[in-house]
Design an enzyme around this catalytic site. Structure first.
Site, PDB file in Angstrom:
ATOM      1  N   HIS A  10       0.823  -1.209   0.000  1.00  0.00           N
ATOM      2  CA  HIS A  10       0.000   0.000   0.000  1.00  0.00           C
ATOM      3  C   HIS A  10       0.861   1.265   0.000  1.00  0.00           C
ATOM      4  CE1 HIS A  10      -3.044   2.715   2.217  1.00  0.00           C
ATOM      5  NE2 HIS A  10      -3.495   2.542   0.993  1.00  0.00           N
ATOM      6  N   HIS A  52      -0.881  11.541  -1.813  1.00  0.00           N
ATOM      7  CA  HIS A  52      -2.184  11.177  -1.242  1.00  0.00           C
ATOM      8  C   HIS A  52      -3.018  12.379  -0.829  1.00  0.00           C
ATOM      9  CE1 HIS A  52      -5.016   9.832   1.888  1.00  0.00           C
ATOM     10  NE2 HIS A  52      -5.021   8.673   1.275  1.00  0.00           N
TER      11      HIS A  52
HETATM   12  O1  G3P Z   1      -6.705   2.032  -2.878  1.00  0.00           O
HETATM   13  C1  G3P Z   1      -6.940   1.617  -1.604  1.00  0.00           C
HETATM   14  C2  G3P Z   1      -6.623   2.643  -0.546  1.00  0.00           C
HETATM   15  O2  G3P Z   1      -5.403   3.277  -0.840  1.00  0.00           O
HETATM   16  C3  G3P Z   1      -7.706   3.672  -0.407  1.00  0.00           C
HETATM   17  O3  G3P Z   1      -7.536   4.601   0.608  1.00  0.00           O
HETATM   18  O4  G3P Z   1      -6.835   6.747   1.567  1.00  0.00           O
HETATM   19  O5  G3P Z   1      -5.235   4.870   1.536  1.00  0.00           O
HETATM   20  O6  G3P Z   1      -5.821   6.062  -0.560  1.00  0.00           O
HETATM   21  P1  G3P Z   1      -6.302   5.613   0.773  1.00  0.00           P
HETATM   22 MG    MG Z   2      -4.759   4.850  -2.073  1.00  0.00          MG
END
Ligand code: G3P
Ligand code: MG
Length: 250
Positions: A10, A52
């Site tokens: 992630h 982000h």
């Molecule tokens: O794509 C999955 C996840 O990344 C969604 O939430 O806020 O971590 O971008 P966020």
């Molecule tokens: Mg994300």
């Protein structure tokens, strides 16, 4: 069937490196990950950057916002110091830098389209166009694992991606699954539902799978929970804890 990797790092390298940086991709690789999720937002001059938050302050040092800053200036900002002094001056990457690195290292990408308010369609269209142009040979190969999966919480961004490059697969990010999820998924012609594992249960997972969609979860950080959702039929998930949940986790 889910043709993509099951376990995905992630925001680059999860908690092992500053999120959404090239250092994150290197950390993921060091842990054996050839699958990554990250976020793309447009700069003021309309260039996709890997970041982000719309506002600076948490990961990018300074004040202001991504949408009010040109790409060249973003690429000179410090997105690493917040994580540790060893990462000082780690820049906000261009999306194309991530493409180049991931192609060279054979890393599969789940590209989350993360539009700033008001530029949802423009962001979806830009990401779709650049991705399609950079993966023309892979798209022609017919092997879905060789080209990226786009995803977004934004209906407008996904609709624009669909209209710009219908051949690129899309996943619809839903924090909670609404009653009309299937109608929205059909309109967007997505291949998968991406959802918050905290709001998922076995029954919903079974419904989504029975309807023929891929099912991907964010962000699963314990092996116990990972085993539980996989037993429900979840196809894949992203994790911050690439040190606890490896690429071959089963
Ligand atoms: O794509 C999955 C996840 O990344 C969604 O939430 O806020 O971590 O971008 P966020
Ligand atoms: Mg994300």
């Amino acid at each position: 069937m889910w043709p993509y990797p099951k376990i995905v790092a992630h925001r680059g390298g999860g908690t092992l490196a500053p999120e959404n940086t090239l250092a994150g991709l290197r950390a993921g690789l060091a842990y054996g990950f050839h699958a990554v999720e990250f976020d793309v937002m447009l700069s003021r001059d309309g260039i996709g950057m890997v970041v982000h938050d719309p506002e600076f302050g948490r990961t990018v040092d300074g004040q202001g916002s991504v949408a009010q800053t040109d790409a060249i200036d973003l690429s000179n900002m410090d997105a690493g110091s917040w994580f540790g002094p060893a990462f000082r001056d780690e820049p906000v990457p261009f999306y194309t830098q991530f493409i180049d690195y991931c192609k060279a290292q054979r890393i599969w990408m789940n590209v989350e389209i993360k539009p700033a308010d008001g530029v949802e369609a423009a962001t979806g269209a830009w990401v779709a166009r650049i991705t399609r142009d950079n993966y023309a040979a892979e798209l022609a190969s017919g092997d879905p694992a060789s080209y990226p999966l786009l995803s977004s919480f934004s209906y407008a961004a996904l609709a624009a991606a669909r209209d710009t490059a219908p051949e690129l697969p899309r996943g619809y990010l839903l924090d909670t699954i609404p009653a009309d999820w299937q109608e929205q998924a059909r309109q967007l012609a997505v291949v998968a539902i991406h959802t918050n594992h905290k709001h998922l249960n076995a029954e919903l997972a079974a419904q989504i799978k029975a309807a023929g969609y891929g099912l991907f979860c964010y962000t699963v950080n314990t092996p116990e929970r990972a085993r539980e959702i996989l037993a429900w039929g979840v196809d894949g998930f992203c994790t911050d804890r690439i040190d606890l949940i490896g690429p071959a986790f089963a």
